[in-house]
Motif scaffolding. Sequence first.
Motif, mmCIF file in Angstrom:
data_model
loop_
_atom_site.group_PDB
_atom_site.id
_atom_site.type_symbol
_atom_site.label_atom_id
_atom_site.label_comp_id
_atom_site.label_asym_id
_atom_site.label_seq_id
_atom_site.Cartn_x
_atom_site.Cartn_y
_atom_site.Cartn_z
ATOM 1 N N VAL A 75 0.839 -1.203 0.000
ATOM 2 C CA VAL A 75 0.000 0.000 0.000
ATOM 3 C C VAL A 75 0.875 1.254 0.000
ATOM 4 O O VAL A 75 2.009 1.245 0.480
ATOM 5 C CB VAL A 75 -0.950 0.014 1.208
ATOM 6 C CG1 VAL A 75 -1.918 -1.143 1.140
ATOM 7 C CG2 VAL A 75 -0.163 -0.006 2.512
ATOM 8 N N PRO A 78 -1.317 4.876 3.117
ATOM 9 C CA PRO A 78 -2.682 4.423 3.405
ATOM 10 C C PRO A 78 -3.504 5.386 4.248
ATOM 11 O O PRO A 78 -4.739 5.340 4.202
ATOM 12 C CB PRO A 78 -2.452 3.104 4.152
ATOM 13 C CG PRO A 78 -1.086 3.240 4.748
ATOM 14 C CD PRO A 78 -0.297 4.020 3.754
ATOM 15 N N GLU A 165 2.260 5.228 8.780
ATOM 16 C CA GLU A 165 1.343 4.192 8.301
ATOM 17 C C GLU A 165 0.491 3.606 9.421
ATOM 18 O O GLU A 165 -0.234 2.632 9.221
ATOM 19 C CB GLU A 165 2.123 3.093 7.575
ATOM 20 C CG GLU A 165 2.786 3.588 6.291
ATOM 21 C CD GLU A 165 3.390 2.466 5.464
ATOM 22 O OE1 GLU A 165 3.071 1.295 5.716
ATOM 23 O OE2 GLU A 165 4.178 2.784 4.561
#
Length: 561
Positions: A75, A78, A165
């Motif tokens: 990802v 995110p 994150e």
Amino acid sequence: MNGSGPLANGAERRSAEPEWVLCQSCRLLLYGKRFDRHAKVCPECGWHSRLTASQRLGCLLDPGSVTEVQPGAAVHDPLSFTDLRPYESRLTAAKRTTGMDDAVLIAHGTVRGRSIVVAAMDFRFLGGSLGSAAGEAVATAAETALGCGSPLLLITASGGARMQEGALSLMQMARTSNAMAALDEAGLLTITLVTDPTYGGVSASFATLSDVLIAEPGARMGFAGPRVIEQTIGQRLPAGFQTAEFLLDHGLVDAVRSRAEMPRTLASLLGVADVPDDQWGQDVEDPMVRDPGRLPRHPAEEIVRRARDLGRPTATDHIGAWLSDFVELRGDRTGQDCRALVGGLARLDGLPVMVIGHQKGHGPDELLRTGFGMPSPAGYRKAARLMRLAAKLRVPVIALIDTPGAYPGLDAERGGQAHAIAECLRTMGGLPVPIICVISGEGGSGGALALAVADRVLMCENAIYSVISPEGCAAILWRSPERAKEAAAALRLDARSLLELGVVDGVVPEPSGGAHNGPERAGRMVRNSVICALRDLRRTPGVQLIAARRARYRRFGSPWV
């Protein structure tokens, strides 16, 4: 080097190296090109500067052997996180300055011809922080090692979790730990090279789960860094805290190695996969005595004196004389290392083995340093750790026993001495690999038995093995330690008596008057005896070994023995 990533053509997009470099330890001004030739190690004081991930691979892997491995997708931003600047902007800048997609570089190569997969962290990329992409890379490296059946080397350099994150960063600790567990289940060797710094979620997950932990000199590792500790609880760390040397003394890493030593150390460890053919050991003549009638009788007190002679070969003497490629593994991983017990991976005439032994010494200084060969709970916890590693790697265990007994002090009791010994007994009983034990000097009580639950128990001609020392027995039962001679005779602690009782399987001859009169010859006899015992067992399935070993100890004390 293959591929188009940071390994290709030296393309790391970094600025030119400075002409002169200031050593951060001794403050010596170093000529840049010479510093580079020394792998960025100060030739004066040994200070290790940081390396990039691709420089790490260049120092360790054979030239021309390296193939870059691309991790899976991860990802991107995110949480759409912004602190002083957007996370996306930080990522873009890190990619531009390092030429890397994230903080971990994966490669498959060889070390002195032996295959290995490497995941190298680069501190330049956002402090080597552990985010989704880095976690994916470590997991990919583990899966690559699993797929090709190669050991995995992790080179760590990280400030911890990547906060931008959020919880997804936290999940990488579990993700990478599970990847390491799969390698354990497959019996593949894992090694961590700890470099400066290694903190937070990296140290508390995959970095410390490897079978062998090696640290560069001066490298720091811990869960909480000095700044976090000071800001959280107001404590300032003492000098040297969390350094490689501190970690070694406290049993948290196996060794501290310079960059120059690492390729040889890695090659020795990787040699655990080199298994000789079925003819191994066939040319060695068996010196063991199995008939008690062939052994001379000596007064028990004379045997006790010979067994305790400081000139007898110690465990490290035996290791140095007839084992090669020895890599000592230290520490119980709970904060201690006991020098009364040594162990590590080695090779016996080309056969990989795990050797574990009590260590006394030849003089007062060494005896004090090793606690007179009486292990603390940390020593037995270390032994159990090495036994479990031997089972994972499917290598035989050689145990060299020479101890008056386990250390009986207050600290040992507080540290769970009884628990640690019991765990060794249970662990040895269930190991699916051959175990050969040699009582080479004193075999004192449970402290000796903790390393002696073996398939073959050998005993040197002038060694002793007993439930208690003659002095202790005399003090308790005769109520007079002066009657130790009588106690020694009554205990039947000599090799001939123990062979008659079936406690030992064979007696290793010694030079006339004792092993101290000819240490080299005595060591040769032990070596040959161990080889002959191992050659009969090394192809036996683990299930059969365990069943026979448990049956052996089930019989002791029964009337049909």
